[in-house]
Write a protein that holds these residues in place. Structure first.
Motif, PDB file in Angstrom:
ATOM      1  N   ASP A  20      66.682 -18.375 -62.825  1.00  0.00           N
ATOM      2  CA  ASP A  20      66.837 -17.846 -61.472  1.00  0.00           C
ATOM      3  C   ASP A  20      66.070 -16.536 -61.341  1.00  0.00           C
ATOM      4  OD1 ASP A  20      68.517 -19.922 -60.687  1.00  0.00           O
ATOM      5  OD2 ASP A  20      70.318 -18.843 -61.318  1.00  0.00           O
ATOM      6  N   PRO A  21      65.510 -16.284 -60.164  1.00  0.00           N
ATOM      7  CA  PRO A  21      64.770 -15.034 -59.951  1.00  0.00           C
ATOM      8  C   PRO A  21      65.647 -13.806 -60.207  1.00  0.00           C
ATOM      9  CG  PRO A  21      64.425 -16.544 -58.121  1.00  0.00           C
ATOM     10  CD  PRO A  21      65.504 -17.137 -58.983  1.00  0.00           C
ATOM     11  N   THR A  22      65.013 -12.760 -60.682  1.00  0.00           N
ATOM     12  CA  THR A  22      65.732 -11.521 -60.995  1.00  0.00           C
ATOM     13  C   THR A  22      65.665 -10.522 -59.855  1.00  0.00           C
ATOM     14  OG1 THR A  22      63.768 -10.463 -61.944  1.00  0.00           O
ATOM     15  CG2 THR A  22      65.160 -11.781 -63.439  1.00  0.00           C
ATOM     16  N   GLY A  23      64.726 -10.710 -58.951  1.00  0.00           N
ATOM     17  CA  GLY A  23      64.533  -9.749 -57.877  1.00  0.00           C
ATOM     18  C   GLY A  23      63.497  -8.692 -58.225  1.00  0.00           C
ATOM     19  N   VAL A  24      62.940  -8.760 -59.423  1.00  0.00           N
ATOM     20  CA  VAL A  24      61.892  -7.843 -59.855  1.00  0.00           C
ATOM     21  C   VAL A  24      60.642  -8.691 -60.058  1.00  0.00           C
ATOM     22  CG1 VAL A  24      61.173  -6.155 -61.593  1.00  0.00           C
ATOM     23  CG2 VAL A  24      63.607  -6.383 -61.001  1.00  0.00           C
ATOM     24  N   ALA A  57      66.885 -12.719 -68.432  1.00  0.00           N
ATOM     25  CA  ALA A  57      67.041 -12.768 -66.981  1.00  0.00           C
ATOM     26  C   ALA A  57      68.362 -12.134 -66.552  1.00  0.00           C
ATOM     27  CB  ALA A  57      66.954 -14.209 -66.490  1.00  0.00           C
ATOM     28  N   MET A  58      69.428 -12.403 -67.297  1.00  0.00           N
ATOM     29  CA  MET A  58      70.728 -11.799 -66.961  1.00  0.00           C
ATOM     30  C   MET A  58      70.667 -10.284 -67.095  1.00  0.00           C
ATOM     31  SD  MET A  58      73.614 -14.491 -68.445  1.00  0.00           S
ATOM     32  CE  MET A  58      74.127 -13.299 -69.606  1.00  0.00           C
ATOM     33  N   GLY A  59      70.057  -9.803 -68.165  1.00  0.00           N
ATOM     34  CA  GLY A  59      69.940  -8.359 -68.375  1.00  0.00           C
ATOM     35  C   GLY A  59      69.077  -7.692 -67.323  1.00  0.00           C
ATOM     36  N   ILE A  60      67.997  -8.355 -66.952  1.00  0.00           N
ATOM     37  CA  ILE A  60      67.105  -7.801 -65.934  1.00  0.00           C
ATOM     38  C   ILE A  60      67.833  -7.725 -64.596  1.00  0.00           C
ATOM     39  CG2 ILE A  60      65.030  -8.257 -64.566  1.00  0.00           C
ATOM     40  CD1 ILE A  60      63.845  -9.449 -67.232  1.00  0.00           C
ATOM     41  N   ARG A  61      68.531  -8.795 -64.221  1.00  0.00           N
ATOM     42  CA  ARG A  61      69.278  -8.783 -62.954  1.00  0.00           C
ATOM     43  C   ARG A  61      70.305  -7.644 -62.937  1.00  0.00           C
ATOM     44  NH1 ARG A  61      68.385 -14.173 -63.083  1.00  0.00           N
ATOM     45  NH2 ARG A  61      70.236 -14.755 -64.227  1.00  0.00           N
ATOM     46  N   ALA A  62      71.001  -7.447 -64.044  1.00  0.00           N
ATOM     47  CA  ALA A  62      72.006  -6.387 -64.115  1.00  0.00           C
ATOM     48  C   ALA A  62      71.353  -5.003 -63.989  1.00  0.00           C
ATOM     49  CB  ALA A  62      72.795  -6.487 -65.417  1.00  0.00           C
ATOM     50  N   ALA A  65      69.908  -3.835 -60.446  1.00  0.00           N
ATOM     51  CA  ALA A  65      70.854  -3.354 -59.438  1.00  0.00           C
ATOM     52  C   ALA A  65      70.934  -1.831 -59.425  1.00  0.00           C
ATOM     53  CB  ALA A  65      72.233  -3.948 -59.701  1.00  0.00           C
ATOM     54  N   ASP A  66      70.452  -1.188 -60.481  1.00  0.00           N
ATOM     55  CA  ASP A  66      70.478   0.277 -60.575  1.00  0.00           C
ATOM     56  C   ASP A  66      69.099   0.817 -60.198  1.00  0.00           C
ATOM     57  OD1 ASP A  66      70.504   2.955 -61.323  1.00  0.00           O
ATOM     58  OD2 ASP A  66      71.482   2.581 -63.242  1.00  0.00           O
ATOM     59  N   PRO A  67      68.969   1.461 -59.037  1.00  0.00           N
ATOM     60  CA  PRO A  67      67.664   1.957 -58.584  1.00  0.00           C
ATOM     61  C   PRO A  67      66.996   2.924 -59.569  1.00  0.00           C
ATOM     62  CG  PRO A  67      69.301   2.160 -56.834  1.00  0.00           C
ATOM     63  CD  PRO A  67      70.027   1.737 -58.079  1.00  0.00           C
ATOM     64  N   SER A  68      67.786   3.645 -60.352  1.00  0.00           N
ATOM     65  CA  SER A  68      67.207   4.601 -61.306  1.00  0.00           C
ATOM     66  C   SER A  68      66.526   3.894 -62.479  1.00  0.00           C
ATOM     67  CB  SER A  68      68.277   5.566 -61.820  1.00  0.00           C
ATOM     68  OG  SER A  68      69.218   4.882 -62.630  1.00  0.00           O
ATOM     69  N   LYS A  69      66.837   2.622 -62.697  1.00  0.00           N
ATOM     70  CA  LYS A  69      66.254   1.870 -63.811  1.00  0.00           C
ATOM     71  C   LYS A  69      65.116   0.957 -63.367  1.00  0.00           C
ATOM     72  CE  LYS A  69      70.529   1.758 -66.446  1.00  0.00           C
ATOM     73  NZ  LYS A  69      71.585   0.910 -66.979  1.00  0.00           N
ATOM     74  N   ARG A  70      64.937   0.789 -62.081  1.00  0.00           N
ATOM     75  CA  ARG A  70      63.994  -0.200 -61.558  1.00  0.00           C
ATOM     76  C   ARG A  70      62.556   0.052 -62.024  1.00  0.00           C
ATOM     77  NH1 ARG A  70      64.545  -4.700 -57.861  1.00  0.00           N
ATOM     78  NH2 ARG A  70      62.444  -5.210 -57.293  1.00  0.00           N
ATOM     79  N   ALA A  71      62.058   1.271 -61.920  1.00  0.00           N
ATOM     80  CA  ALA A  71      60.671   1.563 -62.315  1.00  0.00           C
ATOM     81  C   ALA A  71      60.456   1.292 -63.802  1.00  0.00           C
ATOM     82  CB  ALA A  71      60.310   3.004 -61.975  1.00  0.00           C
ATOM     83  N   ASP A  72      61.432   1.686 -64.633  1.00  0.00           N
ATOM     84  CA  ASP A  72      61.316   1.429 -66.072  1.00  0.00           C
ATOM     85  C   ASP A  72      61.330  -0.070 -66.357  1.00  0.00           C
ATOM     86  OD1 ASP A  72      61.211   4.123 -66.718  1.00  0.00           O
ATOM     87  OD2 ASP A  72      63.380   4.266 -67.038  1.00  0.00           O
ATOM     88  N   LEU A  73      62.133  -0.796 -65.625  1.00  0.00           N
ATOM     89  CA  LEU A  73      62.230  -2.240 -65.788  1.00  0.00           C
ATOM     90  C   LEU A  73      60.915  -2.923 -65.403  1.00  0.00           C
ATOM     91  CD1 LEU A  73      64.199  -4.445 -66.569  1.00  0.00           C
ATOM     92  CD2 LEU A  73      65.020  -4.469 -64.221  1.00  0.00           C
TER      93      LEU A  73
END
Length: 97
Positions: A20-24, A57-62, A65-73
């Protein structure tokens, strides 16, 4: 009977599931390609690749959800994709456009 068993085994051994897509977008591209290429791995490696895909995928989705981690992800997924294009057992497949 033998043919049916061989066919069932072939289907069971083929990585034919969709992550399933992660949104990233960067991570979705990595996971989609890895899923498509994992069928080229040895049978022993396919199961581990499927588990890695689902867990990743589960870890990425989790984390997404945190905007502070999005760029690093996003950066992690781009870097990991590039690493797999250079160093993985399926680097030729991972490198396809």
């Amino acid at each position: 009977m033998t043919y049916r068993l061989a066919f069932v085994f072939l289907i069971a051994a083929t990585p034919a599931f969709a992550v399933d897509p992660t949104g990233v977008p960067q991570c979705d591209a990595l996971l989609k390609r890895y899923e498509a290429c994992s069928g080229q791995l040895s049978p022993r490696q396919v199961h581990a690749a499927q588990k890695e895909l689902l867990d990743g995928a589960m870890g990425i989705r989790a984390a997404a959800a945190d905007p502070s981690k999005r760029a690093d992800l996003e950066r992690y997924c781009v870097d990991r994709f590039e690493q797999m294009k250079r160093e993985s057992d399926i680097k030729e497949c991972m490198s396809k456009p």
